[in-house]
Every structure is written in C-alpha cells, then in structure tokens.
Design a protein around this motif. Structure first.
Motif, short mmCIF file in Angstrom:
data_model
loop_
_atom_site.label_atom_id
_atom_site.label_comp_id
_atom_site.label_asym_id
_atom_site.label_seq_id
_atom_site.Cartn_x
_atom_site.Cartn_y
_atom_site.Cartn_z
N VAL A 47 -19.13 31.43 2.00
CA VAL A 47 -17.79 31.84 1.43
C VAL A 47 -17.91 33.33 1.44
CG1 VAL A 47 -15.87 32.16 0.01
CG2 VAL A 47 -16.93 29.87 0.61
N VAL A 51 -15.91 35.92 4.14
CA VAL A 51 -14.73 36.66 3.62
C VAL A 51 -14.17 37.80 4.24
CG1 VAL A 51 -13.81 38.16 1.73
CG2 VAL A 51 -14.65 35.96 1.29
N THR A 54 -11.81 37.12 7.36
CA THR A 54 -10.58 36.61 6.98
C THR A 54 -9.45 37.95 6.85
OG1 THR A 54 -10.85 36.47 4.69
CG2 THR A 54 -11.40 34.47 5.96
N LEU A 63 -7.39 31.72 4.05
CA LEU A 63 -7.68 31.11 2.65
C LEU A 63 -8.12 29.59 3.37
CD1 LEU A 63 -4.96 32.31 0.46
CD2 LEU A 63 -7.41 32.83 0.24
N LEU A 66 -11.68 29.69 4.19
CA LEU A 66 -12.48 29.62 3.01
C LEU A 66 -12.64 28.46 2.30
CD1 LEU A 66 -11.89 33.11 2.00
CD2 LEU A 66 -13.73 32.69 3.21
N GLY A 67 -11.17 27.75 2.11
CA GLY A 67 -11.39 26.40 1.37
C GLY A 67 -12.28 25.42 2.02
N TYR A 70 -15.72 25.73 1.63
CA TYR A 70 -15.84 25.34 0.15
C TYR A 70 -16.21 23.83 -0.01
CZ TYR A 70 -15.60 25.21 -4.87
OH TYR A 70 -15.91 24.97 -6.15
N ASP A 333 -14.98 30.01 -6.12
CA ASP A 333 -13.47 30.19 -6.52
C ASP A 333 -13.18 31.79 -6.86
OD1 ASP A 333 -12.53 27.75 -6.58
OD2 ASP A 333 -13.28 27.07 -8.41
N ILE A 336 -13.14 33.62 -3.54
CA ILE A 336 -11.80 33.40 -2.90
C ILE A 336 -10.71 34.03 -3.62
CG2 ILE A 336 -10.07 31.43 -2.36
CD1 ILE A 336 -12.30 29.59 -1.75
#
Length: 695
Positions: A47, A51, A54, A63, A66-67, A70, A333, A336
């Motif tokens: 992640v 980042v 993004t 997002l 990234l999610g 994860y 978390d 993000i």
C-alpha cells in the motif's frame, strides 16, 4: 425517504462498477494476494509503495486500488500458512493450526479453497457492516480505554495458550517470552532503553515480521533438509480446486462462517486489535462449540473457516474507526488515511454526508474487490498447492530460504533484521523441540506494545486516582474480557474432565457388557470400549510423559534470564519498569512450576531408545550456510551471495545421486528465481538492496 437513500446508494454502486474501477479492484486483489503469500512482503509495504500512483487518479478509484491490495494481502497470507506452515501475515497465525496439517495429508487444495470461500464471505460481511453500521460501531471503539486494551491483549494470549492442547502452561510461558521480546529497545511509555545488551542493533527492538519469519519459517527449513521425505503429500489424480466439496463444508458450517465474520468485524473496529486476535477468538469459539473439538489442530476444516472469515472481516471493520473517527486501526489503515487527507477528504462523522460520493463508491469498490477475490483466489489456488507439492526439495529449500532473507531485509532495508530473524529462527527450533509452539511467542510480540501501553497507562491513572484495583477490575467491559480470559483458561480443564467422565462411563458400560455376556472377558470388553463401543470411544487416560532433561535445562535458563531482566528494571523509571518487572516475575513463577512438574515425572528412557528423526549434520549445515550467507552479503553484494547460497543449500537438501545435467538445470533455475525476485524487490517495489565489492 428510504427509497431516495436506496436510489442514492444504487448510484454509488453504479459509480463503482466502471471498467477502470473493476480493473483496479481486480489488479489490486491479485497483487495483494501474491504479496501476502510471500513472507516478509506485507500489505503495509504494498500500500505504501503504490500510494503515490493514486494521487493522479480519481479519489474513489485510487482508494479502491489501495483497499483491494489490502484485502488481497490479508487473504494471501493463508497460502503461506497452508503450504509452508508460515503465516504470510500475522493475521494468518491461526490458519497454520489446521491448514498445514490438511496440506500434509494431501488436502492442500481443499484447504486453499476453503480459505478462499471463507475470506470472501468474511470480507463481504465486514464491508456490509462498514456500509450500513459505521457510526454506531465507531462508538464501540470509543468505549475502550487503556484497561480494556490491556485485557484484550491478555485475552489474546490466553486464547492461544489454551489452544496449546496439553501444554497450557508452556503456551502461557511462550506468550510471556513474546512479551519480553516486545520490550527490547525503547519503551513505548517513558522512553527507557531496555534489554539491548549494549548494542545499537537492538535499539529498535525485534521487528514483528522478522520474528514471524524466523520463528515459523527457519524451523521448517531446518526440518526440511533433515529427511528425504517430500514436504507435502501430492494429491492423487487431478482433483483441481475441489470447489464443490469446499462449498459443501462451508455451507454445513454456515453458522461458523457468519459468527466468525461478525467477531472479526467487531474486533476490527478496535484500533490496534487486528486480525491476529480476531482469528484466534473465532478459532477458539469454533473449537469450543464444535462437536469434535479434538480434531482441531489436526486438520479440521472448521478451523480454517473460522480464522479466514474473521481476519478478512477485520478489513471492513478496521475502516470504520478510520473513516468515522480518523483513528487508524492498522498500519495499512493509517497509510490509506494519509491518502484520503492528501486527496482533500475531511475525515470525521460528517464524511458520509458531505463527501458520500467518494466514500460510498470506495466501500462498494471494496465489496467488488472482495467478490473478485473468489475467482482470482481459486485460479491461483488451483496451481499453488500442486506446484509447491511437486517442487523437489533441492529447489524448494533454497527458494524458501531466499524468501526468508529477502523478506526480512525488505522491511527496513537493514541486514540487522535478517540477523535477528536467523537468531530467532534457531532459538524457535530449539524451543519447538522442547514443546514451545511459535504461535504464543509471536502473538506476545505482536501484542506486546498494546499490552504494555494499556497496562502502564492504567497503572498511572489508577495510582493518581488512588483506585488501582478499580481501574483494572472495576470497569464493565474490562470485567467481561477478564471473565472470557478466565473461561478460556479453564475450558481445557473442563473439557478434560468431561473426557474423563466419558471414559469412566465407557468403562462401566464395558464392565456391564462383560458381566451380561459370559463369553466376553472384561479385557475384551475394555478393548471394545476403546474402539467404538461407547458414544465417546477412543478416549484414554493420558500416559505421563518421561522426564524431559532439555525442558528442565530450559526452565532453569528462563529463570536465570528473567531474573537478570528483573534486576535490570531497578535502573529504569517507574513507567519503564513496571511492565517488564511484572512479566519477569510471571516467567520465573511459571518456569519454576514447569521445572517442578518435570522433576515429578518418571526418569527419561535410555539414550538411543528414542532416536532423533532426521540428519543432525544437515540441520547444522543449513544453519551454518545461512549464517555465512548473511555474513558475506556486505562483501559480495546481495545477488552474488544469494546465487552461491542457493547452490549450496540445494546440495544440502539433496539425498539422491543427480546427473550433471539435472544439477545444471536446477542451478539455472535457481539463478532465474533469484534474479526474478531480486528484480521484483529492486525495480518494482523499489527496495534498496545491499551492494558489495562484486555486485
């Protein structure tokens, strides 16, 4: 009103279903699964690396990517846990309990498929909770203070200790050893420098991922080279992913799936708790409620279902405090959350009303990514088990060794982490031979900072308010967690008592049968009672184990080490000393009890009556080769050292006469494997690899 809300949510779902968002979700899940399956390459790393990419995307699309990474990484940890008995992520610790035994007996593809189904269901349940119940569940996190977090960490340790069937005391002691390891370095409260033995290498403490790799993976490697036996049993025939069989088992255990998913979501809401506690709580509850609890730890499908549905549900649960309160529960978390802030999104209770288009599109995208995990995971799983099972040891051993070294180094780009990984791995193998499982030690290390911070803060508040006892035992949530922890410790004793009563009933039934049947002697009837005569047949009185001299020596060593640690706390501040002194005393007390119990046993058998399995010389050769490998990296560079070590380890693992052509082929394969993984680390993940005089 309700219709308008439904239409609005439907619009957000349509936004999430754009081709770009679906592509980002699918690519993120696949990348996350692969990274999670490789020990040392964490979701946090993936992640964090992605980042910056993004920032040029639409906020919701970035997002979603990234999610997806994860949630894929959390699921991917199950592959390593099942296939090589090494959790790819801490969340998969409990997956090793039944996943690897299933793989050993030839049901690896079934275990992987079960893990995939459970992970998808758990992830969807967590995502639905995130979508519908974010504000009320966020209040649960606010109700937890320092005492609750301390007791939650202790609860996690009691769970895994109680799951160490027949070795609860060793499980608790292993958890305390992990807590002591977590206290090495700078104190989380007070800033004291503790137990570093005067070396700068230990100032940062023991890295959790390095310890996880060392304690799980190195013992597997040491035992892999000791015998010519294959690593896993190859399934007979082309049984594929066994989806129908896995779906039948999952449907039969649907209550277990749902219960574990809800447990995972609720625990995921608590910042810092994470998937490791969620998986253990769900596993313990599944075992407690099972009609066949004795099968857990020996390859029970329900164990995998409970763990994987719970740890993937924590993804959605963890986003609840992150989005509603701005309190990240895990490092991914937190990353993000940083990406959200960079995009100009204001975190807080008004997020869902003021910027609902972004956050709801992201949540639906997370649900889509979780659903896509099913076909992606099944496709990967179709070949993963068969590939690992069919790889010869001459290739498998050096490949896993390379992953342990590069995975440990990749965390902080520091060779000290690799050195600590190796040291902990050898210590873990020795402890394992003495009956100490790695899971309590690793969990103690994972929960160490949470436990110490909660304990010290509660201690300070209790002293300041002259209410120390009330601070720890006077709060309703704390009392509930303490009660659960006590029940967890007592349950094995209750279960053992039930087994003993069942055995007595079987014996009485056998005696009555013998008396009523003149042709059957009591000895024959007793044999019947142990082979299917009684409802709980097969339960026998546990035979006392012989005296364990290695265990006695280890107990004495732990007493000495804990005593030295306790003596060192006198030079620390009260904040820095209160927790290590408490844990040191606990280790001393439990080690003394273990020593006394060992001395009460019968004398050990004669040397040679119980020969050690496998080649000791090859075990030593593997450890020496890996130590030399790490030592020469600063001189030769990472690439050259890895290739030479690959070839040496390949010979150590070889038990057959191999023609030159095959040796050359495996050498070329080793160069390709090392080169490919090296390029992945250096060029794609942008990890700074060490260089030397040669390369």
């Amino acid at each position: 009103m309700e219709r308008s809300i439904a239409m609005e949510l439907f619009g957000y779902l349509i936004n999430a279903l754009t081709p770009l968002n679906i592509l980002m979700a699918l690519g993120g899940v696949i990348l996350g699964t692969v990274i999670g399956a490789l020990p040392g390459l964490s979701a946090t790393m993936a992640v964090a690396v992605l980042v910056p990419f993004t920032f040029t995307m639409d906020p919701a699309t970035g997002l979603i990517a990234l999610g997806a990474i994860y949630t894929g990484a959390i699921y991917g940890g199950a592959f390593a846990a099942i296939l090589v008995n090494t959790p790819g992520t801490p969340s998969a610790i409990a997956t090793t309990f039944d996943g690897f035994p299933m793989a050993k007996r030839g049901d690896g593809s079934l275990a992987v498929t079960l893990a995939t189904l459970a992970s998808v269901v758990g992830g969807i349940v967590g995502g639905v909770f995130l979508l519908l119940l974010s504000p009320p569940l966020a209040k649960v996190a606010l109700a937890f203070g320092p005492p609750e977090y301390f007791w939650l960490a202790i609860f996690g340790l009691t769970l895994i200790s109680a799951l160490s069937v027949g070795n609860t005391l060793k499980g608790l002691l292993g958890g305390c050893i992990g807590l002591m390891l977590a206290m090495v370095g700078v104190a989380v409260v007070g800033g004291d420098i503790r137990f570093t033995m005067g070396t700068h290498m230990l100032l940062g403490g023991f890295d959790i991922v390095s310890a996880l790799i060392g304690l799980y993976c190195i013992p597997v490697l040491i035992d892999l080279v000791a015998t010519p036996d294959p690593h896993l049993k190859v399934e007979q025939g082309n049984r594929g992913i066994r989806l129908r069989e896995a779906f039948g088992l999952a449907w039969k255990s649907k209550f277990n799936v749902l219960r574990s998913s809800i447990i995972g979501t609720i625990i995921g809401v608590l910042p810092g708790a994470g998937g490791s506690i969620a998986g253990l709580v769900s596993y313990s509850e599944a075992r407690r409620s099972s009609k066949k609890p004795e099968t857990f730890g020996q390859g029970a499908p329900d164990g995998i279902i409970a763990t994987e549905s719970a740890n993937n549900a924590t993804v959605g649960g963890g986003f609840i405090p992150t989005l509603v309160l701005g309190i990240p529960g895990t490092p991914p978390d937190a990353i993000i959350l940083g990406a959200l802030l960079v995009q100009g999104i204001k975190i807080g209770p008004t997020l869902f009303s003021q910027q609902g288009d972004i956050v709801y599109t992201f949540i639906f995208g997370l649900l889509i990514a979780t659903a896509l995990m099913l076909p992606a995971g099944l496709l990967i799983g179709r070949y993963a088990y068969k590939s690992i099972a069919s790889i010869p040891k001459t290739v498998l051993v050096p490949t896993i060794a390379f992953l342990t070294v590069v995975g440990s180094f990749a965390i902080h780009s520091n060779l000290h982490d690799v050195q600590m990984m190796l040291a902990l791995g050898v210590i873990g193998w020795i402890l394992n031979r003495c009956g100490f499982a790695p899971s309590p030690i690793v969990l103690g290390l994972v929960l160490g900072q949470i436990a110490e911070q909660g304990f010290v803060q509660s201690y300070l508040i209790g002293n300041a308010t002259n209410n120390l006892g009330g601070m720890f035992f006077g709060r309703p949530i704390s009392l509930a967690i303490v009660a659960l922890a006590v029940f967890t410790l007592l349950y094995p004793l209750i279960f053992a008592k039930r087994k003993e009563n069942a055995r007595k009933r079987a014996m009485n039934a056998a005696r009555s049968f013998a008396e009523s049947d003149g042709e059957t002697t009591f000895a024959e009837a007793e044999k019947l009672s142990q082979s299917g005569f009684a409802p709980l047949a097969g339960i026998r009185r546990q035979i006392a184990k012989p005296r364990d001299h290695a265990g006695m020596f280890l107990s004495v060593l732990l007493i000495v080490v804990a005593g030295v640690a306790f003596a060192q706390t006198s030079s620390m501040t009260p904040m820095g000393s209160v927790f290590p002194s408490t844990i040191s005393v606990a280790i001393i007390v439990m080690s003394v009890i273990l020593l006394v119990l060992n001395m009460m046993r019968k004398p050990a058998a004669q040397a040679g009556d119980t020969p050690e399995e496998g080649s000791t010389a090859r075990r030593i050769a593997l450890v020496v080769a890996m130590v030399a490998w790490v030592a020469v990296i600063p001189l030769t560079g990472f690439g050259v050292a890895a290739i030479v070590a690959f070839l040496i380890l390949s010979r150590i693992a070889c038990y057959e006469h191999m023609p030159v052509k095959r040796i050359a082929g495996e050498a070329i394969g080793g160069i390709v494997i090392v080169g490919g993984l090296y390029l992945l680390m250096a060029e794609i993940l942008l990890i700074r690899m060490p260089s030397g005089f040669l390369f």
